[in-house]
Design a protein around this motif. Structure first.
Motif, PDB file in Angstrom:
ATOM      1  N   LYS A 118      40.482  56.817  43.907  1.00 41.87           N
ATOM      2  CA  LYS A 118      39.876  56.633  45.183  1.00 41.87           C
ATOM      3  C   LYS A 118      39.687  54.963  45.202  1.00 41.87           C
ATOM      4  O   LYS A 118      39.312  54.953  46.213  1.00 41.87           O
ATOM      5  CB  LYS A 118      38.985  57.499  44.693  1.00 41.87           C
ATOM      6  CG  LYS A 118      39.538  58.700  45.019  1.00 41.87           C
ATOM      7  CD  LYS A 118      38.685  60.253  44.433  1.00 41.87           C
ATOM      8  CE  LYS A 118      38.824  61.141  44.650  1.00 41.87           C
ATOM      9  NZ  LYS A 118      37.929  62.338  44.310  1.00 41.87           N
ATOM     10  N   LEU A 119      38.837  54.187  44.541  1.00 40.58           N
ATOM     11  CA  LEU A 119      37.844  52.821  44.587  1.00 40.58           C
ATOM     12  C   LEU A 119      39.417  52.121  44.587  1.00 40.58           C
ATOM     13  O   LEU A 119      38.829  51.344  45.151  1.00 40.58           O
ATOM     14  CB  LEU A 119      37.746  52.523  42.656  1.00 40.58           C
ATOM     15  CG  LEU A 119      37.231  51.183  43.372  1.00 40.58           C
ATOM     16  CD1 LEU A 119      35.756  51.442  43.709  1.00 40.58           C
ATOM     17  CD2 LEU A 119      36.925  50.428  41.118  1.00 40.58           C
ATOM     18  N   ALA A 120      40.239  52.062  44.041  1.00 41.92           N
ATOM     19  CA  ALA A 120      41.568  50.941  44.656  1.00 41.92           C
ATOM     20  C   ALA A 120      41.525  51.215  46.422  1.00 41.92           C
ATOM     21  O   ALA A 120      42.104  50.502  47.136  1.00 41.92           O
ATOM     22  CB  ALA A 120      42.675  51.230  44.007  1.00 41.92           C
ATOM     23  N   GLN A 121      42.327  52.492  46.911  1.00 41.34           N
ATOM     24  CA  GLN A 121      42.013  52.655  48.133  1.00 41.34           C
ATOM     25  C   GLN A 121      40.781  52.488  48.674  1.00 41.34           C
ATOM     26  O   GLN A 121      41.139  51.552  49.547  1.00 41.34           O
ATOM     27  CB  GLN A 121      42.501  54.033  48.232  1.00 41.34           C
ATOM     28  CG  GLN A 121      42.463  54.916  49.834  1.00 41.34           C
ATOM     29  CD  GLN A 121      42.636  56.167  49.988  1.00 41.34           C
ATOM     30  OE1 GLN A 121      42.441  56.811  48.586  1.00 41.34           O
ATOM     31  NE2 GLN A 121      43.433  56.845  50.971  1.00 41.34           N
ATOM     32  N   VAL A 122      39.681  53.077  48.632  1.00 38.32           N
ATOM     33  CA  VAL A 122      38.718  51.748  49.359  1.00 38.32           C
ATOM     34  C   VAL A 122      38.752  51.054  49.054  1.00 38.32           C
ATOM     35  O   VAL A 122      38.507  50.555  49.875  1.00 38.32           O
ATOM     36  CB  VAL A 122      37.295  52.523  48.723  1.00 38.32           C
ATOM     37  CG1 VAL A 122      36.276  51.928  49.349  1.00 38.32           C
ATOM     38  CG2 VAL A 122      37.093  54.395  48.463  1.00 38.32           C
ATOM     39  N   GLU A 123      38.775  49.730  48.250  1.00 35.90           N
ATOM     40  CA  GLU A 123      39.161  48.123  48.188  1.00 35.90           C
ATOM     41  C   GLU A 123      39.882  48.337  48.937  1.00 35.90           C
ATOM     42  O   GLU A 123      39.235  47.208  49.750  1.00 35.90           O
ATOM     43  CB  GLU A 123      39.455  48.324  47.072  1.00 35.90           C
ATOM     44  CG  GLU A 123      38.786  46.717  46.370  1.00 35.90           C
ATOM     45  CD  GLU A 123      38.701  46.420  45.255  1.00 35.90           C
ATOM     46  OE1 GLU A 123      39.464  45.310  44.766  1.00 35.90           O
ATOM     47  OE2 GLU A 123      38.715  47.153  44.295  1.00 35.90           O
ATOM     48  N   LEU A 124      40.764  48.584  49.394  1.00 34.78           N
ATOM     49  CA  LEU A 124      42.273  48.579  49.582  1.00 34.78           C
ATOM     50  C   LEU A 124      42.223  48.205  51.278  1.00 34.78           C
ATOM     51  O   LEU A 124      41.846  47.742  52.503  1.00 34.78           O
ATOM     52  CB  LEU A 124      43.607  48.555  49.583  1.00 34.78           C
ATOM     53  CG  LEU A 124      43.746  48.292  47.953  1.00 34.78           C
ATOM     54  CD1 LEU A 124      45.421  48.777  47.566  1.00 34.78           C
ATOM     55  CD2 LEU A 124      44.469  46.583  48.543  1.00 34.78           C
ATOM     56  N   THR A 125      41.473  49.249  51.656  1.00 35.43           N
ATOM     57  CA  THR A 125      41.368  49.992  53.200  1.00 35.43           C
ATOM     58  C   THR A 125      40.168  48.703  53.663  1.00 35.43           C
ATOM     59  O   THR A 125      40.435  47.846  55.034  1.00 35.43           O
ATOM     60  CB  THR A 125      40.678  51.249  53.202  1.00 35.43           C
ATOM     61  OG1 THR A 125      41.539  51.907  52.959  1.00 35.43           O
ATOM     62  CG2 THR A 125      40.106  51.231  54.831  1.00 35.43           C
ATOM     63  N   GLN A 126      39.023  48.434  52.864  1.00 33.52           N
ATOM     64  CA  GLN A 126      38.303  47.503  53.146  1.00 33.52           C
ATOM     65  C   GLN A 126      38.202  46.009  53.339  1.00 33.52           C
ATOM     66  O   GLN A 126      38.574  45.017  54.466  1.00 33.52           O
ATOM     67  CB  GLN A 126      36.262  47.260  52.355  1.00 33.52           C
ATOM     68  CG  GLN A 126      35.661  48.299  52.219  1.00 33.52           C
ATOM     69  CD  GLN A 126      34.392  47.801  51.943  1.00 33.52           C
ATOM     70  OE1 GLN A 126      34.880  48.062  50.741  1.00 33.52           O
ATOM     71  NE2 GLN A 126      33.422  49.165  51.755  1.00 33.52           N
ATOM     72  N   ALA A 139      50.512  31.496  47.087  1.00 34.29           N
ATOM     73  CA  ALA A 139      49.359  32.622  47.398  1.00 34.29           C
ATOM     74  C   ALA A 139      50.368  33.349  46.179  1.00 34.29           C
ATOM     75  O   ALA A 139      51.071  33.667  45.817  1.00 34.29           O
ATOM     76  CB  ALA A 139      49.737  33.718  49.241  1.00 34.29           C
ATOM     77  N   THR A 140      48.715  34.837  46.016  1.00 33.20           N
ATOM     78  CA  THR A 140      49.421  35.509  45.458  1.00 33.20           C
ATOM     79  C   THR A 140      49.256  36.993  46.171  1.00 33.20           C
ATOM     80  O   THR A 140      48.454  36.856  46.774  1.00 33.20           O
ATOM     81  CB  THR A 140      48.483  35.785  44.287  1.00 33.20           C
ATOM     82  OG1 THR A 140      46.937  36.104  44.919  1.00 33.20           O
ATOM     83  CG2 THR A 140      48.703  35.061  43.496  1.00 33.20           C
ATOM     84  N   PRO A 141      49.878  37.929  46.148  1.00 31.88           N
ATOM     85  CA  PRO A 141      49.844  39.013  47.224  1.00 31.88           C
ATOM     86  C   PRO A 141      48.278  40.246  46.678  1.00 31.88           C
ATOM     87  O   PRO A 141      48.027  39.849  45.413  1.00 31.88           O
ATOM     88  CB  PRO A 141      50.823  40.431  46.027  1.00 31.88           C
ATOM     89  CG  PRO A 141      50.765  39.879  44.755  1.00 31.88           C
ATOM     90  CD  PRO A 141      51.069  37.845  44.967  1.00 31.88           C
ATOM     91  N   PRO A 142      47.763  40.288  47.931  1.00 30.91           N
ATOM     92  CA  PRO A 142      46.546  41.300  47.855  1.00 30.91           C
ATOM     93  C   PRO A 142      47.122  42.267  46.132  1.00 30.91           C
ATOM     94  O   PRO A 142      47.186  42.972  46.873  1.00 30.91           O
ATOM     95  CB  PRO A 142      46.223  41.505  48.934  1.00 30.91           C
ATOM     96  CG  PRO A 142      47.293  41.214  49.765  1.00 30.91           C
ATOM     97  CD  PRO A 142      48.280  41.293  48.656  1.00 30.91           C
ATOM     98  N   VAL A 143      45.523  41.969  45.268  1.00 28.98           N
ATOM     99  CA  VAL A 143      45.380  42.893  44.547  1.00 28.98           C
ATOM    100  C   VAL A 143      43.486  43.719  44.724  1.00 28.98           C
ATOM    101  O   VAL A 143      42.948  42.633  45.009  1.00 28.98           O
ATOM    102  CB  VAL A 143      46.021  42.729  42.380  1.00 28.98           C
ATOM    103  CG1 VAL A 143      45.190  43.293  41.947  1.00 28.98           C
ATOM    104  CG2 VAL A 143      47.363  42.129  43.070  1.00 28.98           C
ATOM    105  N   PRO A 144      43.577  45.296  44.304  1.00 29.38           N
ATOM    106  CA  PRO A 144      42.513  45.735  44.372  1.00 29.38           C
ATOM    107  C   PRO A 144      41.390  44.683  43.038  1.00 29.38           C
ATOM    108  O   PRO A 144      41.566  45.871  42.110  1.00 29.38           O
ATOM    109  CB  PRO A 144      42.275  47.119  44.481  1.00 29.38           C
ATOM    110  CG  PRO A 144      43.832  47.197  43.603  1.00 29.38           C
ATOM    111  CD  PRO A 144      44.773  46.145  44.681  1.00 29.38           C
ATOM    112  N   GLN A 145      41.246  43.949  43.109  1.00 28.38           N
ATOM    113  CA  GLN A 145      40.677  43.211  41.386  1.00 28.38           C
ATOM    114  C   GLN A 145      39.422  44.315  40.913  1.00 28.38           C
ATOM    115  O   GLN A 145      39.684  44.484  39.701  1.00 28.38           O
ATOM    116  CB  GLN A 145      39.557  42.270  41.611  1.00 28.38           C
ATOM    117  CG  GLN A 145      41.364  40.903  42.285  1.00 28.38           C
ATOM    118  CD  GLN A 145      40.406  39.619  42.929  1.00 28.38           C
ATOM    119  OE1 GLN A 145      39.401  39.822  43.185  1.00 28.38           O
ATOM    120  NE2 GLN A 145      41.144  38.801  42.794  1.00 28.38           N
ATOM    121  N   ASP A 146      38.843  44.645  41.432  1.00 29.02           N
ATOM    122  CA  ASP A 146      37.692  46.119  40.804  1.00 29.02           C
ATOM    123  C   ASP A 146      38.410  47.484  40.057  1.00 29.02           C
ATOM    124  O   ASP A 146      38.257  47.463  39.037  1.00 29.02           O
ATOM    125  CB  ASP A 146      36.392  46.490  41.310  1.00 29.02           C
ATOM    126  CG  ASP A 146      35.642  44.616  42.050  1.00 29.02           C
ATOM    127  OD1 ASP A 146      35.755  44.095  41.215  1.00 29.02           O
ATOM    128  OD2 ASP A 146      34.978  45.568  43.450  1.00 29.02           O
TER     129      ASP A 146
END
Length: 167
Positions: A61-69, A138-145
């Motif tokens: 859920k945290l990863a989904q919220v982070e990627l959405t933002q 460039a690196t792919p976007p990753v949900p770091q948190d």
């Protein structure tokens, strides 16, 4: 449970084992409160599986919220870059026309247009080469948190299992 990118629960949810009435376990550190030290291995494995399942769902859920933002911010940024590009395109066109007309006072108009066109193609080639080099870095976007949270959870579970095995 509702999450935002910067809000993480301080501890994992407390889970009450249905097979062993008694105090709930604490965060996923392996600490058990009260007289629950007498649970069977099967009960502890079941409890750990429930907690890990909850933990994984929360991290997803945290990863989904982070990627959405991040996606929303990127969309706004791309839109602004697009608008700036359109305005800059017309500005550059006006400057090029002025350069061709100014150069046409010294040499024939067709030659001044040819010179400006060749210079523009050289500049475009250099910009393309620089852009290609940047894209390779460039690196792919990753949900770091979320990734950091999962790594911390794995370390915590690993250490608690090792500690329990040494008792």
């Amino acid at each position: 449970m509702t999450y935002t990118v910067n809000d993480r629960p301080a501890t994992a949810p407390r889970v009450q084992s249905p097979a062993a009435p008694g105090p709930a376990t604490g965060p996923v550190t392996g600490q058990v409160t009260g007289a629950a030290d007498h649970r069977s291995t099967a009960e502890l494995v079941k409890l750990a599986a429930e907690q890990v399942s909850t933990l994984v769902r929360d991290e997803l859920k945290l990863a989904q919220v982070e990627l959405t933002q991040k996606g929303k911010r990127a969309g706004v940024g791309v839109g602004m870059f697009g608008g700036a590009g359109v305005v800059a395109f017309y500005g550059v066109g006006a400057l090029l026309a002025a350069a061709i007309i100014g150069l046409a006072t010294v040499i024939p108009a067709w030659l001044s247009a040819l010179i400006i066109g060749v210079v523009l193609l050289i500049v475009a080639g250099l910009i393309a080469l620089f852009g290609r080099a940047q894209m390779r870095k460039a690196t792919p976007p990753v949900p770091q948190d979320a990734v950091a949270g999962v790594k911390a959870d794995i370390n915590t579970i690993t250490h608690s299992v090792k500690d329990r095995g040494q008792r």
